[in-house]
Design an enzyme around this catalytic site. Structure first.
Site, mmCIF file in Angstrom:
data_model
loop_
_atom_site.group_PDB
_atom_site.id
_atom_site.type_symbol
_atom_site.label_atom_id
_atom_site.label_comp_id
_atom_site.label_asym_id
_atom_site.label_seq_id
_atom_site.Cartn_x
_atom_site.Cartn_y
_atom_site.Cartn_z
ATOM 1 N N GLU A 71 0.821 -1.219 0.000
ATOM 2 C CA GLU A 71 0.000 0.000 0.000
ATOM 3 C C GLU A 71 0.852 1.264 0.000
ATOM 4 O OE1 GLU A 71 -3.052 0.250 -0.525
ATOM 5 O OE2 GLU A 71 -4.147 -1.481 0.256
ATOM 6 N N GLU A 130 -3.832 -10.620 -0.309
ATOM 7 C CA GLU A 130 -4.678 -10.540 0.890
ATOM 8 C C GLU A 130 -6.096 -10.883 0.457
ATOM 9 O OE1 GLU A 130 -4.387 -6.749 2.990
ATOM 10 O OE2 GLU A 130 -2.226 -6.706 2.654
HETATM 11 C C1 IPT Z 1 -5.132 -3.862 3.496
HETATM 12 C C2 IPT Z 1 -3.768 -3.698 4.064
HETATM 13 O O1 IPT Z 1 -2.789 -4.081 3.150
HETATM 14 C C3 IPT Z 1 -3.555 -4.458 5.320
HETATM 15 O O2 IPT Z 1 -2.396 -3.984 5.940
HETATM 16 C C4 IPT Z 1 -4.722 -4.348 6.221
HETATM 17 O O3 IPT Z 1 -4.921 -3.013 6.566
HETATM 18 C C5 IPT Z 1 -5.922 -4.841 5.519
HETATM 19 O O4 IPT Z 1 -6.144 -4.096 4.373
HETATM 20 C C6 IPT Z 1 -7.190 -4.720 6.326
HETATM 21 O O5 IPT Z 1 -7.105 -5.258 7.586
HETATM 22 S S1 IPT Z 1 -5.559 -2.374 2.699
HETATM 23 C C7 IPT Z 1 -7.252 -2.503 2.387
HETATM 24 C C8 IPT Z 1 -7.986 -1.462 3.133
HETATM 25 C C9 IPT Z 1 -7.531 -2.427 0.931
#
Ligand code: IPT
Length: 967
Positions: A429, A499
């Site tokens: 990010e 993720e």
């Molecule tokens: C994504 C992040 O990469 C991760 O660090 C964490 O924040 C996760 O989301 C949510 O728990 S960013 C997401 C808001 C697209």
């Protein structure tokens, strides 16, 4: 102050020491040695400087001068902290507190400036140089992790300063060491220019949180070295070459290898994979030092648009792992790291993304040893710049590029000798920009034998994989079919979800549906659940604290509690579900014909490590079992195996088969008989409870009696069944919204948790329409609806009895225009007491429509207390699926059809109102929900809601329960 740019990775120390402005300097620092491989020497001495350090906290960087670093400074009056550690987690609040923000910077975005209020911890450690410490050669002082900026002195001489919290920094100190006492002084600032690069979604935790070590460097010792160990799957040979700054020899006894550094040797080897983590012990010996090597031969390539290791495409069944311990924060000990790896292996995971920074190096040793594919991610995130459309983003500003390159180099150089690492990740990010490109170019050049990952650039300019986070199922399906378009480069690349499956609170739902896609399309090479562990902070009053509990002015609440394991590392139901969804062997059966089909879903290993076992259950109780002979199928192969003749059973109960795959022998990560995979299939249909309605309701004053039951004659409310008094069952559609029901505010699809509350489903009124005593039934007609709305549920309770038992048939007819699904549909009633619970149905753990893969049908026992899943922010939990019958509190309840069962010592309303576990205190009543339906869970706390097939639509429904007493 103005920017100072540094073209070098780490500038030499300036005469007279750096100015105090180093804190806001975008350069990575000065004085440190160039980065190199991290290793534990066999023979060179080292001295751990971990332990108790003197500590003084100041509110600003210049509240105290730096005289504390001078020789002879008297720090007797100072407090103490433990190193490694974070000062805000020590001193019982005397040293400030943690701050949790997701992507918002907890200070004004004014790069590279940081607030004047900048907690600064002065650390002092006096140590005696052992009397036998060698006098030859030099010495190096290594810091494995300091957040976020440190300035270092040894015996009054300044060594330099550095940033890059989760990366090592070394200083040459041989010339400064003295016999006897030496004093190390470290000034640590919580905020620095580096903080702009470390905006990961986690607690902000300053301190020296990884080891501090003094390393002797004998003359002629190993400096930096790079093990290149490839595997040619066409020949079965491995090629080894160890490049070393200092010439020496490399020996690997098991392979009869004895070659000079820099020389290649090719021999037949067993390759390293996450499934078969074959490591060869070797030694790199130079004139002055011997370094143990653990060599894994494997080749990672991008070929045919696929990520291939040793010639085969791999499917990642991964998780994102932040380092976390509820008391130590990110200062993990080795046993905690090992626990993570063991838990991962035992739950069938094969991959880890080290979100969002390189972990303690010992964790990577464990990944090599136990077998996990690793995406090693750089300590880089600038997420907060999204608030200003990425304006001033450091990754697109050349002044910051040296810092980015320094971080890339410190990661790659430190970790390059781990066979488990298949991807280098640029960070998380951070938008897009030239700095990222520079990092990718440097990494590709330095290590062409691994691939580069970064999610933030969907055009894939700098990466070797198309990676996304939280893409919905339908988009993933399109990507799998290559119908997603994109740049030419992207279309050639494989896809991973770095993720997905946001494990916040109850959930994630929909994992099985993702896995189906990953297994269906070659281009989809799996994903990484967000995330491994809830970052709850152990707290004396709250149990576990989350964002806001320390009075932070900005915070993101319990968004930091989104792991597959609770803070104490107890697996949550999400992990149990994931284990089943990704199991390496697929077992499906045709119960009617007594055939089971076994498929090896691994990428490399055959099935010889597993033993198979069948069992047959009647009404959930195992009546016979035995072993099943299954061929040692190669990866991807399937076989059909005949089951034995089903046992004859006179009871005519419900029969089913269960087939399990178990470890045939002890392994490094689990004992023999550990269950790796299972399948279950019916051998016949479930006989439904038969129920002749023979009794008629009889009026007796202000009551009706019907079979064993008594009712209030005016309201039709059930009062008792036999001697068990109850709070009457009523229709219930409300559940305490889960984090996934509520959804994240940025999700663009409908967030039903919000709509449910707006509609008023948490405050339904029950209007009594009629109580009718007929010949064979007591019928109670009602209308259930929220204030202010025209929608309602016409609800009829029909009570019948066969003299012994009591049956409730509930008919629900929605009225009006229902535009939302229902949270749940069933009845809720209260029991004066209940403790032990036994049921025949899905278990042993919780399940919901899209989290039910791991729910195994059987006879289960528990207690009301143990049925609860202790999510850190209380919410709907603990339902058991497919329940045929349940016994508790003196009652037996049979379902027609099967139902969802939940029991708790508080009401749904209390559960809904609670903010922490400790807000829930048991009342006098056990509240039982018997549900005909539950709405799916989904993953909308960050990602998609439940898929349409898991919606609980407001539709006409009829369902029944048969009650009897057990005492
Ligand atoms: C994504 C992040 O990469 C991760 O660090 C964490 O924040 C996760 O989301 C949510 O728990 S960013 C997401 C808001 C697209």
């Amino acid at each position: 102050m103005s920017f100072r740019t540094s073209p070098k990775l780490s500038a030499p120390l300036e005469q007279g020491g750096p100015p105090a402005e180093y804190v806001e300097d975008v350069s990575p620092g000065s004085g440190a040695l160039p980065p190199r491989a991290w290793y534990a020497s066999s023979d060179a001495r080292s001295l751990s400087l971990n332990g108790s350090w003197r500590f003084r906290l100041s509110a600003t960087i210049d509240a105290e001068d730096d005289s504390f670093a001078e020789e002879g400074y008297e720090a007797g009056g100072w407090a103490e902290v433990t190193v490694p550690g974070h000062w805000v987690l020590q001193g019982d609040g005397a040293f400030g507190s943690p701050i949790y923000t997701n992507h918002l910077y907890p200070f004004p975005v004014d790069p590279p400036h940081v607030p004047t209020e900048n907690p600064t911890g002065d650390h002092l450690r006096a140590f005696d140089l052992p009397s036998d410490w060698p006098s030859d050669g030099g010495a190096v002082l290594r810091f494995d992790g300091v957040e976020s900026c440190a300035r270092v002195w040894l015996n009054g001489t300044e060594l330099g300063e550095f940033k890059g919290s989760r990366l090592p920094h070394e200083f040459a100190v041989g010339h400064l060491l003295k016999p006897g006492e030496n004093v190390l002084a470290v000034r640590v600032h919580q905020w620095s220019a580096g903080s702009y690069l470390e905006d990961q979604d986690q607690w902000w935790l300053p301190g020296i949180f990884r080891d501090v070590t003094l390393l002797h460097r004998p003359a002629g010792s190993v400096g930096d070295f790079f093990v290149h160990a490839s595997y040619d799957h066409t020949t079965g040979e491995g090629t080894l070459r160890v490049d070393s700054d200092v010439d020496g020899r490399v020996t690997v006894p098991a392979l009869d290898i004895d070659v000079a550094t820099g020389e290649s040797v090719t021999v037949a080897v067993e390759p390293w994979t996450a499934e078969t983590p074959r490591l060869y012990d070797g030694v790199l010996a130079t004139e002055g030092e011997r370094v143990p090597l653990r060599i894994g031969f494997r080749t990672v390539v991008l070929e045919d648009g696929l990520i291939k290791v040793n010639g085969r495409a791999v499917l990642f069944k991964g998780v994102n792992r932040h380092e976390w311990h509820p008391e130590q924060g990110r200062a993990l000990d080795l046993e905690t790291m090992r626990e993570d790896v063991l838990l991962m292996k035992r739950h069938n995971l094969n991959a880890v993304r080290t979100s969002h920074y390189p972990p303690h190096p010992a964790f990577l040793d464990l990944c090599d040893e136990y077998g996990l594919w690793v995406i090693d991610e750089c300590d880089l995130e600038t997420h907060g710049f999204t608030e200003q459309d990425w304006r001033d983003n450091p990754v697109d500003d050349d002044r910051w590029t040296p810092a980015l390159l320094d971080r890339a180099a410190r990661m790659v150089e430190r970790d390059k000798n781990h066979p488990s690492i298949v991807f280098w990740s640029l960070g998380n990010e951070a938008g897009t920009g030239r700095g990222l490109t520079a990092m990718a170019e440097w990494i590709h050049d330095r290590d062409p034998d691994r691939l580069v990952h970064y999610e933030g650039d969907w055009n894939c300019r700098d990466t070797d994989v198309y990676s996304r986070m939280y893409a919905f199922h339908d988009e993933v399906d399109k990507i799998g079919q290559r119908l997603d378009g994109g740049t030419h480069k992207r279309r050639e690349l494989p896809f991973i979800q770095c993720e997905y499956g946001h494990a916040m609170g109850n959930g994630p739902g929909g994992l099985a549906d993702y896995q189906e896609l990953f297994e269906k399309y070659e281009r989809l090479q799996g994903g990484f659940i967000w995330e491994w562990i809830d970052h709850g902070v152990k707290h004396p009053e709250l149990g576990y604290a989350y964002g806001g509990d320390f009075g932070e002015e900005l915070h993101d609440g319990n968004f930091v509690c989104d792991g597959l394991v609770f803070p104490d590392r107890t697996p949550s139901p999400g992990l149990v579900e994931y284990k089943k969804v990704i199991e390496p062997v697929h077992i499906e059966g045709d119960g009617a014909n007594g055939i089971v089909r076994i498929t090896n879903k691994q990428d490399f290993a055959d099935l010889s490590a597993l033993a198979f076992e069948w069992s047959c259950q009647v009404d959930g109780e195992t009546v016979e079992s035995g072993s099943l002979s299954v061929p040692a199928l190669a990866p991807g192969e399937s076989a059909e195996v005949k089951l034995p003749e089903p046992p004859v059973d006179g009871r005519g109960g419900e029969r089913q088969w269960t087939v399990r795959a178990l470890l045939a022998d002890d392994t490094l990560w689990a004992a023999k008989d550990h269950v790796v995979a299972w399948g279950q299939f019916a051998a016949g249909a479930r006989p439904l409870p038969s129920f002749p309605a023979t009794d008629r309701p009889v009026r007796d004053g202000d009551r009706f009696t019907l079979g064993p039951a008594a009712f209030d004659a005016r309201t039709g409310a059930l009062l008792s069944i036999g001697d068990v008094e109850v709070s009457a069952p009523r229709l219930d559609v409300w559940r305490a919204p889960t984090d996934n029901d509520d959804g994240a505010e940025w999700q663009t699809d409908t967030r039903y948790g919000m709509l449910w509350r707006t509609l008023g489903l948490h405050r339904m009124r029950h209007r009594l329409v009629a109580v009718e005593a007929g010949d064979d039934a007591l019928t109670v007609r009602t209308r259930v609806a929220p204030a202010a709305r025209e929608v309602g549920l016409d609800t009829v309770y029909r009570w019948t009895s066969d003299g012994e038992r009591l049956k409730l048939t509930v008919s629900v007819t929605p009225e009006g225009d229902w535009t939302v699904p229902l949270p749940r549909l069933g009845v809720r009633f209260g029991l004066p007491e209940a403790d032990g619970v036994e049921w025949f149905g899905g278990g042993p753990g919780e399940a919901y429509p899209d989290t039910r893969t791991a729910s195994m049908v059987g006879r289960w026992q528990s207690t009301v207390d143990r049925l609860q899943t202790p999510y850190l922010r209380p919410q709907e939990n603990g339902a058991r699926a497919d329940v045929r019958w349940v016994e508790l509190g003196g009652l037996r309840i049979e379902g027609d059809p099967e139902f969802w069962f939940t029991a708790r010592r508080w009401t749904t309303e209390q559960l809904d109102a609670a903010r922490h576990r400790t807000d829930l205190t048991p009342g006098d009543t056990v509240w039982v929900n018997l549900d005909h339906g539950q709405h799916g869970i989904g993953s909308q706390s960050c990602g998609p809601g439940p898929l349409p097939q898991y919606f609980l639509k407001a539709e006409p429904a009829e369902f029944a329960f048969v009650f009897s007493t057990t005492r």
